[in-house]
Each structure stands twice: as C-alpha cells, then as structure tokens.
Design an enzyme around this catalytic site. Structure first.
Site, PDB file in Angstrom:
ATOM      1  N   SER A  56      -5.206  -1.965   1.175  1.00  0.00           N
ATOM      2  CA  SER A  56      -4.827  -0.561   0.972  1.00  0.00           C
ATOM      3  C   SER A  56      -3.430  -0.375   0.413  1.00  0.00           C
ATOM      4  CB  SER A  56      -4.951   0.208   2.292  1.00  0.00           C
ATOM      5  OG  SER A  56      -4.140  -0.371   3.295  1.00  0.00           O
ATOM      6  N   ASP A 346       2.356   7.383   5.988  1.00  0.00           N
ATOM      7  CA  ASP A 346       1.528   7.599   7.173  1.00  0.00           C
ATOM      8  C   ASP A 346       1.916   6.529   8.191  1.00  0.00           C
ATOM      9  OD1 ASP A 346       0.220   5.240   6.367  1.00  0.00           O
ATOM     10  OD2 ASP A 346      -1.472   6.284   5.482  1.00  0.00           O
ATOM     11  N   HIS A 349       1.361   2.943   5.941  1.00  0.00           N
ATOM     12  CA  HIS A 349       1.734   2.690   4.551  1.00  0.00           C
ATOM     13  C   HIS A 349       3.067   3.339   4.185  1.00  0.00           C
ATOM     14  CE1 HIS A 349      -2.708   2.673   4.847  1.00  0.00           C
ATOM     15  NE2 HIS A 349      -2.567   1.562   4.148  1.00  0.00           N
TER      16      HIS A 349
END
Length: 371
Positions: A56, A346, A349
């Site tokens: 991600s 977040d 990340h």
C-alpha cells in the site's frame, strides 16, 4: 491493362504497409524522446522507465480493480492530489512511486498496471504492480485478497509481452534491462501477518519468521532478475513500531513506539542488507541497491520540527490513532485541516510531504548505485 492495374494496386498496398510500419517505429521513437522531456533532479543517466512492486505504500490504485476491502478510492484520500481525486493511493496525495518517476524525469505519475485505460504510450515509460496489503509472505496478500508478489510477477510477464507486441522484441528487451525497478514491501508481514494474527506467530520465533521473509524475498529477486531486471532498488522496513496504529495497539497507555516491533524490523533489515550484498556478486550484471527508509523516517519522527512537522504519533485522518482504509473516510469530523504538519496521513501511511522528503533523499544518495 487489367493485369497492370492489379500489379500496381498490389505494389501500392505493399508500400502502404511498409510505410505504416515505419511510421509506427518513428512514433514510438518520438514518444520515447518526448517522454524523457521531464526535468530530472537526479544526477547521472536516466532510465527509460520505472517498474514498481510492493504494497500500500506504493499502490497507485491497483486494488481498485480487485475484490478486496483493502481500498482507499474515496475521500478524504487524495484530497491534495490533482483535483482532490481519490485515486486509490494510500495518502493525501502522491506516493513514493510517483516521486521516483518525477525525480528521474521519466513522467509525472506512475500508473497502476490494472487500469484498463492504459495505452502503449503509458507502458513504454513504466507501470506499477503494487497492491495494498501485500507482503513477501504470500499469506499477507491472501488474507486480504490482494496481489501477492507472485501475482505481481505474473502481471509483469504480461506487461513484457505487451511491450514486445507494441514495439518489437529488441526494443522491449532494452527497456526491460535498462529500466529502474523499485520494491516497497514487507511491513504487512510483521504488523499484520505476524504480530496481529495467529497465522505465523505460534509457529515461528521472530528470528525464524524474518528468515522466512528473506527466503521469499530472495526468490522474488531471483525471478525478477531472470525476467530481465538489472537495476533494482529494494527498500528496507520502516520503524513499524512507531506507526500510529501500532502505538495504539501495542504502545501502552502513552502510545509509545513499540520497541519490540522496531527491533523486529531492524533484524529483517540487517538480514536483507547482507543478502543483497551477496546477490550482487552472484547475479552477473545486477545492480541491486539496498534503500534505507528506516533511519530517514525515524529521524523525522525524532526531529519533526527540522522539517516543519508538529505531529508524529497520530495521523491526520480522524483521530489518527487507528483509522486506515475504510475507517479513514469523509465522515471523520476530527480529520486535520493542515496535513503538512503531520508525518502520517492515516494510522499507517505517511503524508505526501513525508514521502517526498524520503524519496528525494533516497534516490539522490543512491542513484549512482544503479548506473
């Protein structure tokens, strides 16, 4: 007369076919020249394309096209992206793969390979195969229905065939061998597959599990090399114990950095460094570079004000303590208004600003290793 006309028509057809072939090659040449018009901030040669694998941290939206809950193609993700568009990037804006192509002057953004609108022009300068929730350990991707590294390699093989069909075998082979490859992966293996579930921990000590991760990593590097990759940058693991989510889950009442997790990441990193050093002596023509993101990120966390940051232990989205993916959404009233003050977007990340700082440092210091 009839025979003469037929002969003339056949000749015209042959000339037209030949002309089309020449024009196609000329177009490809012109495109490759124009695609390199972006200014490079990295000294030295510039690769024709960039190819990225990972999780991600660099997924630009591949998970949008998968039946997985590991998605972020909704607000407030992407609020600082062009037009405030949530593209599927796990950040408020761009991610490291975008900054890599920018740093090397290749193009502005590195697109997800699964985007059905991609054209040959997009493929010529590189694509991104990364998938949120993936890892070296195939169980990491399997539990989230994401693309494992094996899946990503399968798509890379498909990509190679598309290049050959579009520009010919020789030119495609040149792009494959001269491109820059970057790999950002491994955090999910420790934070999710090992520490947060019972998938591996009951059966492996942390030393044994990091050995397993290394075994999978080496297999992937070898297969990538066998497919033609030569200039490969491999990032180590970040200080995962300082991610806001891990502080919340295992950092105690004060939400401190989880030193056990950081030690686990450092253990893997030391093994990875040794193996990469060994691989370069084993694989002829390879230039595999160990890219350190652990220390640059930890330095930002320990000295935030030097780069204009104020908040290190929470993300911007929601409370910043646990929200990620579906939990980070437009209905979070406490989401910050100025994410440039936050190291994390977040709970897992970093922000676009953090990514830019780290990637700029990484490739300006390491570009010479590739060329």
């Amino acid at each position: 007369m009839k025979s003469s006309n037929t002969s003339s028509g056949s000749s015209t057809t042959c000339i037209t076919a030949a002309a089309i072939a020449v024009l196609a090659q000329l177009f490809a040449s012109l495109y490759l020249s124009s695609s390199n018009a972006y200014a490079s901030s990295v000294k030295g040669p510039k690769p024709p394309a960039a190819i990225v694998f990972g999780d991600s941290v660099v997924d630009p939206g591949n998970n949008n096209y998968l039946p997985t809950v590991a998605k972020c193609n909704f607000p407030p993700y992407g609020r600082d992206f062009e037009g405030g568009k949530p593209t599927g990037r796990y950040s408020n804006g761009k991610v490291p793969s975008d900054f890599i192509v920018e740093e090397f002057g290749i193009k502005e953004l590195l697109p997800p390979y699964l985007d059905p609108t991609l054209q040959l022009n997009d493929l010529l300068t590189g694509v991104n195969f990364a998938s949120g929730a993936s890892g070296y350990d195939p169980l990491s991707a399997q539990t989230a229905n994401a693309l494992s590294l094996t899946d990503q390699l399968r798509l890379f093989k498909e990509y190679k065939e598309k290049l050959k069909a579009g520009i010919g075998k020789d030119r495609a082979s040149n792009i494959i061998s001269e491109s820059l490859y970057a790999i950002f992966i491994g955090s999910n293996d420790l934070t999710n597959t090992y520490y947060s579930t019972l998938l591996r921990r009951p059966y492996y000590s942390i030393s044994a599990y990091t050995d397993l991760m290394i075994a999978y990593a080496l297999r992937f590097f070898q297969e990538l090399y066998d497919l033609g990759a030569r200039k490969i940058g491999v990032t180590n693991l970040p200080p995962i114990g300082c991610l806001p989510s891990q502080r919340t889950l295992a950092g105690g009442p004060l939400r401190s950095c989880v030193e056990e997790y950081n030690r686990a990441a450092a253990l893997f990193n030391s093994k990875l460094y040794s193996e990469i050093k060994s691989l370069n002596s084993q694989l002829p023509g390879s230039k595999i570079t160990y890219l350190d993101i652990y220390n640059p990120l930890l330095s930002l966390i320990n000295n935030p004000s030097q780069s204009g940051f104020e908040v290190v232990n929470k993300g911007c989205c929601g409370t910043g303590t646990i929200e990620v993916s579906l939990l980070c959404n437009r209905y979070q009233p406490t989401t910050c208004t100025d994410d440039t003050k936050y190291i994390f977007w977040d709970s897992y990340h970093p922000t676009e600003k953090t990514y830019r700082i780290i990637v700029n440092q990484l490739f300006n210091e390491s570009s010479g290793s590739f060329f």
